[in-house]
Design a protein around this motif. Structure first.
Motif: not given
Ligand SMILES: Nc1ncnc2c1ncn2[C@@H]1O[C@H](COP(=O)(O)OP(=O)(O)OP(=O)(O)O)[C@@H](O)[C@H]1O
Ligand SMILES: [Mg+2]
Length: 308
Positions: A282-286, A289, A278-279
């Motif tokens: 482009s995103h860090p795992l937060e 989420r 999911d991350a």
């Protein structure tokens, strides 16, 4: 190593550091691991028990005699995704390290095998025992054992169904009998073999087979504390607080409308990989989420239950 390469779908030799790692990551199974390890130790070297007896009782107590021809069968029963296969595939490593002997894994998965042709299962089981027995005989030097074999019969419910079941096919019974014969044979010859049968349905296993089990271990899905441990392990490196881990453990637990929480594999093979993808990229795992995904996760239903 295998002159019949198609017979066992997996073979492995211990020690194997990858197996040690997988064994170490299994949560909630400490008691099972200890008993299994002791069972395996004395199976390979009965002298250990005799020495223990002499040391603590000044003689060989009668109880030790019962180990002589004890059937080397262990049943791993319980819910889906709770570590049965993983433990069966890896405990040989600890045994190899502790005894300094080579231990081999030979694995048959019954549900995946067999096209249902008459007699196929029976032949499969019988051949597996013949081959393992032959290999095990080379591991005996007078009183000593120079190695050992773990024969893993995974998803054994495909075969070892209760002979009491009316609808059971004649050939299936022959398969169960082949398994029982094999276990008895190994016991009689005192071969250094440990047979592990995994099943989701203990109640469907043949009583004659269960009677032979030196130990039947029951595996259950994780409770909150165990989910916390698994999540902590799986999410290491994210700098989550213990409160956040707690929240995730609660979110993956039972709810008012559902009596069961996530299995171990729901956490390790579904939730965490899903969150990563999911991350990615482009995103860090937060955490926020992760929480959403945890709340959306629908735990695998317990084996044999149709509704949630
Ligand atoms: N006790 C546990 N602790 C940590 N992780 C676990 C545990 N049990 C299972 N897992 C995770 O779930 C995965 C699947 O486990 P495994 O294949 O051993 O389940 P199983 O009990 O054999 O299930 P099935 O009955 O469906 O065959 C493991 O690879 C591991 O990631
Ligand atoms: Mg399994």
């Amino acid at each position: 190593m295998s002159d019949l390469p198609e017979l066992f779908e997996a073979t492995r030799d211990f020690p194997d550091p990858a197996a040690a790692d997988r064994y170490g990551r299994l949560v909630g199974l400490d008691a099972v691991k200890e008993i299994l390890h002791k069972e395996a130790l004395v199976r390979l070297n009965l002298k250990l028990l005799k020495e223990w007896s002499r040391k603590h009782h000044g003689q060989e107590i009668a109880a030790v005699g019962y180990f002589q021809d004890r059937p080397p069968l262990f049943v791993f029963a319980g819910d889906v995704g709770t570590g049965k296969t993983q433990l069966a595939e890896t405990f040989g490593d600890r045994l190899a390290v502790d005894t300094a002997l080579p231990i081999a894994l030979r694995k048959l998965t019954l549900n995946a095998r067999g096209s249902g042709k008459v007699g196929e299962m029976t032949t499969l089981i019988s051949s597996a025992f013949v081959q393992v027995e032959r290999e095990a005989r080379t591991m005996i030097k007078s009183e000593k054992r120079t190695g050992g074999i773990v024969l893993l019969i995974d998803e054994a419910d495909a075969l070892a169904q209760s002979r009491e079941l009316e609808q059971m096919h004649h050939e299936d019974r022959a398969g169960v009998n082949a398994l029982i014969r094999g276990v008895d044979h190994i016991a009689q010859e005192q071969l250094p073999v440990l047979v592990v049968a995994c099943t989701n349905r203990l109640e469907a296993l043949d009583p004659a087979l269960l009677r032979r089990a030196a130990h039947t271990f029951t595996f259950t899905r994780p409770k909150k504390e165990q989910r916390k441990t698994v999540l902590q392990d799986a999410l290491a490196g994210l700098a989550l607080s213990s409160k956040q881990i707690e929240q995730l453990a609660v979110a993956t637990g039972e709810t008012d409308g559902r009596k069961y929480g996530a299995t171990y594999s729901d956490l390790t093979q579904r939730l965490v990989p899903l969150a990563v993808l999911d991350a990615f990229p482009s995103h860090p795992l937060e955490f926020a989420r992760l929480m959403e995904l945890a709340q959306e996760l629908i735990p695998t239903a317990p084996f044999g239950s149709s509704a949630g």
